[in-house]
Design an enzyme around this catalytic site. Structure first.
Site, PDB file in Angstrom:
ATOM      1  CB  SER A 180      -0.925   0.008   1.216  1.00 28.45           C
ATOM      2  OG  SER A 180      -1.755  -1.123   1.211  1.00 28.45           O
TER       3      SER A 180
HETATM    4  N1  SAH Z   1      -0.815  -4.684   3.736  1.00 34.02           N
HETATM    5  C1  SAH Z   1      -0.280  -5.217   2.530  1.00 34.02           C
HETATM    6  C2  SAH Z   1      -1.311  -5.083   1.428  1.00 34.02           C
HETATM    7  C3  SAH Z   1      -1.219  -6.166   0.451  1.00 34.02           C
HETATM    8  S1  SAH Z   1      -2.465  -6.103  -0.811  1.00 34.02           S
HETATM    9  C4  SAH Z   1       0.989  -4.506   2.134  1.00 34.02           C
HETATM   10  O1  SAH Z   1       1.054  -3.295   2.314  1.00 34.02           O
HETATM   11  O2  SAH Z   1       1.897  -5.167   1.634  1.00 34.02           O
HETATM   12  C5  SAH Z   1      -3.783  -7.001  -0.059  1.00 34.02           C
HETATM   13  C6  SAH Z   1      -3.474  -8.403   0.354  1.00 34.02           C
HETATM   14  O3  SAH Z   1      -4.698  -8.989   0.785  1.00 34.02           O
HETATM   15  C7  SAH Z   1      -2.945  -9.300  -0.754  1.00 34.02           C
HETATM   16  O4  SAH Z   1      -1.731  -9.865  -0.345  1.00 34.02           O
HETATM   17  C8  SAH Z   1      -4.038 -10.363  -0.916  1.00 34.02           C
HETATM   18  O5  SAH Z   1      -3.534 -11.644  -1.250  1.00 34.02           O
HETATM   19  C9  SAH Z   1      -4.664 -10.354   0.453  1.00 34.02           C
HETATM   20  N2  SAH Z   1      -6.030 -10.888   0.525  1.00 34.02           N
HETATM   21  C10 SAH Z   1      -7.064 -10.703  -0.326  1.00 34.02           C
HETATM   22  N3  SAH Z   1      -8.154 -11.359   0.099  1.00 34.02           N
HETATM   23  C11 SAH Z   1      -7.805 -11.983   1.271  1.00 34.02           C
HETATM   24  C12 SAH Z   1      -8.490 -12.818   2.197  1.00 34.02           C
HETATM   25  N4  SAH Z   1      -9.779 -13.165   2.064  1.00 34.02           N
HETATM   26  N5  SAH Z   1      -7.810 -13.266   3.274  1.00 34.02           N
HETATM   27  C13 SAH Z   1      -6.503 -12.956   3.456  1.00 34.02           C
HETATM   28  N6  SAH Z   1      -5.803 -12.169   2.616  1.00 34.02           N
HETATM   29  C14 SAH Z   1      -6.448 -11.687   1.538  1.00 34.02           C
END
Ligand code: SAH
Length: 215
Positions: free
Chosen positions: A62
Site C-alpha cells: 500500500s
Molecule cells: N498490507 C499489505 C497489502 C497487500 S495487498 C501490504 O502493504 O503489503 C492485499 C493483500 O490482501 C494481498 O496480499 C491479498 O492476497 C490479500 N487478501 C485478499 N483477500 C484476502 C483474504 N480473504 N484473506 C486474506 N488475505 C487476503
C-alpha cells in the site's frame, strides 16, 4: 548508493506529516520500519514514493499515506491485540508490530505469507503471527481483537470480523466496488455498529467467503 533512511524521513515529512497525520507513535513507527526491504531489490529505490508498488501475485504494497491513515484510525495506545487481513508484503504488519502488544495477520496467498513471515522474523518482530487462510472469516481462536484492519477492498463488511471485535473495538476497512472504495471506521458500541467514512481509496480485491468471489 541510494540513501534509504534519508528517503524514508522525507517520505514521512512530505507524505504523512504534511497531510495531517498527527499520531506521534505512528509517525515514529513509519520512520523506523525499513519499507524498502518489503519489495524486490529492483523496486527498492521507488518504495518511498507516493504510490503503491507491486509485490508479486498481482498484489501491491500500500501507498505510505494509506498505511499511516489506516493505522492512525485504529487509535492504538500500545497494549492492544490486533488482527490484520491481507499481510501481503508484511510492511503494514511491521508498522503494527511496532505499535501494539500482539499482531495476528491472515494472508490467502501462500508465497506472500511465507515471505512476509520470514522477513518479519529476521527483522526481529516476534510479536507477529501469520496464518494462511481466508481472512474474511477472521481468526476466531485468537479473538477478540481491540482493532482489525483489512488491507483489501470488500463489497461489504464481513460479519465475522465485526463479531471478533471487542466492545469499543475498531474495524478499518475499504468497502465499495472492485476498483474504488471508501475507507470506513466501524466501531462496536453498546448501541450497535457505528460507521464513519474516512474518504475514498483504491485497493486490490478482498477475495473470500465474505468478500469477492474471485479476481
Ligand atoms: N498490507 C499489505 C497489502 C497487500 S495487498 C501490504 O502493504 O503489503 C492485499 C493483500 O490482501 C494481498 O496480499 C491479498 O492476497 C490479500 N487478501 C485478499 N483477500 C484476502 C483474504 N480473504 N484473506 C486474506 N488475505 C487476503
Amino acid at each position: 548508493m541510494f540513501d534509504f533512511s534519508k528517503a524514508r524521513l522525507k517520505m514521512v515529512e512530505e507524505q504523512i506529516v504534511a497531510r495531517g497525520i498527527k499520531d506521534s507513535r505512528v509517525i515514529a513507527a513509519m520512520k523506523k520500519v525499513p519499507r524498502h526491504l518489503f519489495v524486490e531489490e529492483a523496486l527498492q529505490n521507488q518504495v518511498y514514493g507516493d504510490h503503491p508498488l507491486p509485490i508479486g501475485e498481482k498484489q501491491t504494497i500500500s501507498q505510505p499515506y494509506m498505511v499511516a491513515l489506516m493505522t492512525e484510525a485504529m487509535e492504538l495506545k500500545g497494549k492492544e491485540r490486533v488482527l490484520e487481513i491481507g499481510a501481503g508484503s508484511g510492511y503494514q504488519t511491521a508498522v503494527l508490530a511496532e505499535l501494539v502488544q500482539e499482531v495476528f495477520s491472515v494472508e490467502r496467498i501462500r508465497s506472500l505469507a511465507l515471505r512476509a513471515r520470514k522477513l518479519l522474523y529476521e527483522l526481529g518482530y516476534f510479536n507477529v503471527e501469520i496464518k494462511i487462510f481466508d481472512g474474511t472469516y477472521g481468526w476466531a481462536e485468537k479473538g477478540l481483537f481491540d482493532a482489525i484492519m483489512v488491507t483489501a477492498g470488500s463489497p461489504e463488511i464481513p460479519r465475522p470480523l465485526y463479531d471478533q471485535l471487542s466492545m469499543g473495538g475498531r474495524l478499518i476497512i475499504p468497502v465499495g466496488d472492485a476498483t474504488t472504495q471508501d475507507l470506513f471506521r466501524i466501531r462496536k458500541t453498546e448501541e450497535g455498529m457505528k460507521k464513519e467514512d474516512l474518504g475514498g481509496c483504491r485497493f486490490v480485491k478482498l477475495i473470500g467467503a465474505y468478500g469477492w468471489e474471485s479476481e
